[in-house]
Design a protein around this motif. Sequence first.
Motif, PDB file in Angstrom:
ATOM      1  N   PRO A 192     -17.210 -87.524   0.831  1.00  0.00           N
ATOM      2  CA  PRO A 192     -18.092 -87.223   1.279  1.00  0.00           C
ATOM      3  C   PRO A 192     -17.836 -86.202   0.430  1.00  0.00           C
ATOM      4  O   PRO A 192     -16.160 -85.736   0.310  1.00  0.00           O
ATOM      5  N   ASP A 193     -18.165 -86.015  -1.031  1.00  0.00           N
ATOM      6  CA  ASP A 193     -17.570 -84.669  -1.774  1.00  0.00           C
ATOM      7  C   ASP A 193     -16.397 -85.050  -1.782  1.00  0.00           C
ATOM      8  O   ASP A 193     -16.010 -84.293  -3.084  1.00  0.00           O
ATOM      9  N   LYS A 194     -16.149 -86.459  -2.844  1.00  0.00           N
ATOM     10  CA  LYS A 194     -15.344 -86.766  -3.481  1.00  0.00           C
ATOM     11  C   LYS A 194     -14.990 -85.727  -5.059  1.00  0.00           C
ATOM     12  O   LYS A 194     -14.335 -85.818  -5.689  1.00  0.00           O
ATOM     13  N   ASN A 195     -16.208 -85.931  -5.631  1.00  0.00           N
ATOM     14  CA  ASN A 195     -16.858 -85.739  -7.102  1.00  0.00           C
ATOM     15  C   ASN A 195     -16.309 -84.268  -6.645  1.00  0.00           C
ATOM     16  O   ASN A 195     -16.861 -83.135  -5.789  1.00  0.00           O
ATOM     17  N   VAL A 196     -14.991 -83.271  -7.127  1.00  0.00           N
ATOM     18  CA  VAL A 196     -15.250 -81.682  -7.077  1.00  0.00           C
ATOM     19  C   VAL A 196     -15.910 -81.012  -8.472  1.00  0.00           C
ATOM     20  O   VAL A 196     -16.727 -79.916  -7.932  1.00  0.00           O
ATOM     21  N   TRP A 197     -15.416 -81.191  -9.857  1.00  0.00           N
ATOM     22  CA  TRP A 197     -16.152 -81.454 -10.919  1.00  0.00           C
ATOM     23  C   TRP A 197     -16.565 -82.173 -11.542  1.00  0.00           C
ATOM     24  O   TRP A 197     -15.694 -82.770 -12.004  1.00  0.00           O
ATOM     25  N   THR A 198     -17.357 -82.291 -12.951  1.00  0.00           N
ATOM     26  CA  THR A 198     -17.530 -83.528 -13.575  1.00  0.00           C
ATOM     27  C   THR A 198     -18.424 -82.448 -14.830  1.00  0.00           C
ATOM     28  O   THR A 198     -18.645 -81.447 -14.862  1.00  0.00           O
ATOM     29  N   ARG A 212     -13.638 -85.523 -15.021  1.00  0.00           N
ATOM     30  CA  ARG A 212     -14.130 -85.920 -13.958  1.00  0.00           C
ATOM     31  C   ARG A 212     -12.435 -85.387 -13.315  1.00  0.00           C
ATOM     32  O   ARG A 212     -11.552 -85.654 -13.015  1.00  0.00           O
ATOM     33  N   GLN A 213     -13.061 -84.258 -12.310  1.00  0.00           N
ATOM     34  CA  GLN A 213     -11.496 -83.991 -10.882  1.00  0.00           C
ATOM     35  C   GLN A 213     -12.365 -84.530  -9.646  1.00  0.00           C
ATOM     36  O   GLN A 213     -13.708 -83.915  -9.391  1.00  0.00           O
ATOM     37  N   THR A 214     -11.266 -84.958  -8.587  1.00  0.00           N
ATOM     38  CA  THR A 214     -12.081 -85.714  -7.613  1.00  0.00           C
ATOM     39  C   THR A 214     -10.861 -84.908  -6.433  1.00  0.00           C
ATOM     40  O   THR A 214      -9.916 -84.892  -6.981  1.00  0.00           O
ATOM     41  N   ASN A 215     -11.503 -85.117  -5.045  1.00  0.00           N
ATOM     42  CA  ASN A 215     -10.881 -84.778  -4.219  1.00  0.00           C
ATOM     43  C   ASN A 215     -10.716 -86.354  -3.369  1.00  0.00           C
ATOM     44  O   ASN A 215     -11.464 -86.389  -2.290  1.00  0.00           O
ATOM     45  N   GLY A 216     -10.202 -87.604  -3.643  1.00  0.00           N
ATOM     46  CA  GLY A 216      -9.862 -88.559  -2.759  1.00  0.00           C
ATOM     47  C   GLY A 216      -8.817 -88.533  -2.133  1.00  0.00           C
ATOM     48  O   GLY A 216      -7.846 -88.094  -1.159  1.00  0.00           O
ATOM     49  N   TRP A 217      -8.391 -90.222  -2.325  1.00  0.00           N
ATOM     50  CA  TRP A 217      -7.507 -90.264  -1.790  1.00  0.00           C
ATOM     51  C   TRP A 217      -6.260 -89.604  -2.801  1.00  0.00           C
ATOM     52  O   TRP A 217      -5.234 -89.006  -1.341  1.00  0.00           O
ATOM     53  N   ALA A 218      -6.619 -89.895  -3.644  1.00  0.00           N
ATOM     54  CA  ALA A 218      -5.417 -88.606  -4.544  1.00  0.00           C
ATOM     55  C   ALA A 218      -6.067 -87.289  -4.288  1.00  0.00           C
ATOM     56  O   ALA A 218      -7.151 -87.284  -4.302  1.00  0.00           O
ATOM     57  N   ARG A 219      -5.164 -86.606  -3.820  1.00  0.00           N
ATOM     58  CA  ARG A 219      -6.308 -84.810  -3.322  1.00  0.00           C
ATOM     59  C   ARG A 219      -6.014 -84.152  -4.145  1.00  0.00           C
ATOM     60  O   ARG A 219      -7.242 -83.524  -4.500  1.00  0.00           O
TER      61      ARG A 219
END
Length: 763
Positions: A192-198, A212-219
């Motif tokens: 949930p909310d992995k995508n921070v911004w595209t 693409r900026q993500t907050n997943g396994w890689a923070r």
Amino acid sequence: MKKTLCLFFTCISLGAAAQTNVAEKLVPYVNPIIGTQRMGHVYPGATVPFGMVQLSPETDTPSYELNGKYNPDVYKYCAGYQYDDKTIVGFSHTHFSGTGHSDLGDFLIMPTVGALKLNPGTADKPGSGYRSAFSHKNEVSQANYYKVKLDESNILAEMTTSARVGFHQYTFPKSDQSHIILDLMAGIYNYPDKNVWTYLRVVNDSTVVGFRQTNGWARTRSLYFAMSFSKAFFQHGYKKYDQREVYGGFWGKFNRVKNFPEIAGKQIRAYFDFKTEEGEKIKIKFALSPVSMAGALNNMQTEIPGWDFEKVKADGQQLWEAELHKIEIAGNKEIKENFYTAMYHAMINPTVYMDADGQYKGLDQNVHKAEGFTNYTTFSLWDTYRALHPLFNIIEPKRNADMVQSMLAHFDQSPEHMLPIWSNSGNENWCMSGYHSVAVLADAVVKGNVNFDANKALDACVATAKHRDYEGIGDYMDKGYIPDEKSGVSVSSTLEYAFDDWAIAQMAKKLNRMDVYNEFIKRSENYKNVYDKAAGFMRPRLADGSFRQKFDPLSTINEGFIEGNSWNYTLFAPQDPKGLIALMGGNKRFVGYLDSLFTMNLPDKYFAETEDITRDGIIGNYVHGNEPSHHVAYLYNWTDKPWKTQERIRMILPRMYKPTPDGLGGNDDTGQMSAWYIFSTLGFYPVAPGSDQYSIGSPAVNGGVINLDNGKKFTINVKNQGAKNVYVQKITLNGKPLDGLFISHADIMNGGEITYYMSSKHK
């Protein structure tokens, strides 16, 4: 005279065989479909050796949550592809190979025709969205090439890569409604909310860029792209799935859903429209950069300036030929397919992580430039320190030394001043236990593979091993073990720290830093502190020094271990087999314990503890699919029954590795499973990385040659090879009898010849 003639003709025969093997194409033996079914978690798509782009199909992208709870199906799709699936959602550009956790799946592309559909649809009704049914009959998977027919649209999809650019080629039917969808929402392990911004900007009618900026396994992860079409699109558009609608830089004053100049948001799918003739090919070059959109454009122009798909495919496959030829084996088709697919899987990760100009985003989120080395990422070190990096020290010494430099750069950029644990894309994931990067550094230093400041590397190892705030290290230093109350993996962490400390000691000894050696060789004996002699197992120990009373040595849940049980981890002291044997009661008892590991029947209840535990990769209670057991079969070499090592190895090989879609007995773990296969098939294995010794096993090939970067060759001869002839009667090294069951790193790197004489009966 006869002996001389025999030796002469033997040399002629070996030379002729080597010349024949050099001319043989090895890429045809690579089958990336191996391991795509069940638990292997590898992908079938295109990549070059250690490439930054892994362009591969997704057969599903399940949500991380289902009805507000963790979705167990997510685990199946760590690589995005499952062989048993019947549909393809699209083709994305980044994948982990063989992991038990994941992220990535960036920038999914899917070609379609007919009415535009921007939702993926469902597997049972692929026509409800842009996904398509497909058949394995119409699928081709090779090193750096993937092809499949998409049944819903009758589009032929092909893809290949360079290091930083994915190259798509889609053959369309005749249509006035041909589309290429760019899904910026899709991803693997979609938290949930992995995508921070595209962000997406249209440069012209054939080029777009974005990030693409993500907050997943890689923070904190940013990935930039440049996308170029071989044909101009006549219109384009998007649909936004954000809860709050935001129109890029227009902030709602323009309503340009079609033909927008730029768009930004968390959840976006864009499309590009074409009119195509029957059999018309539309090609896409999709370049990645960890730094900037300009960096992605430069990577594209540097690596693939033109539109010759076949040339890019051939160039990438030639790179694979060069890598595969570093070890040439003799054997039947099945052996070669297993072996060269293992070589392929072993040389996917770690991955290059920098632009063509050397720039990359570091752990501190600043832009750095790699000076004098190639920067790498994707360090699954809990897995790969065991055999993958030791393999690289033989066949990829320059790359491995650059990987060490990448780890030292990580240390310099780390706010914690620690070497990597499990790192990816300028992020530390802190996954698994131990501080096993120190074993990689030590192995390189002890084996003389150094293009870095070895003393600085040792200092970084010491700083990491003394980081008192990290996962029980303070208690470990004070008590000699991690108390059960302080950690759910207290025993396995204690055992792994003790091994890493031994590796630091070996490195210090090599550098004549005897104060460091004395400190860490003492710490390396801490494994003894969690052995309960009364029970005969490694066991959780409380802060007051007593052992936990309630304890099940067969369970993997809440017993103090990670990815294993006490029965397996009790054998985890690869740095000191002799000491472990003495600790466990001597040779006879130790052999019996080892035997029981392979022959016992693990009750079904232990497979029901979590959804991830299956019988894949398990023989008795020996868990080959989890790395802590990878050295175990070789421990018989320290007993009076070394022939059992040979017997076990030749039993494990055909059961855990097959040239079939389900042919990997567990996650490949970024190449560690494959590296074990490569070493064991050749007849020796690095039981304790940080040592220059390899333990003898039982070769499963008819012979082979390791072509070393220094221009020398290490030739492996196997006499009387056969499925039943698993026992080694004698070994000669450079014509002289081998004294003992070990060869050294220098024996290999100096070139020469080892000959195994095999039999169906043990000595």
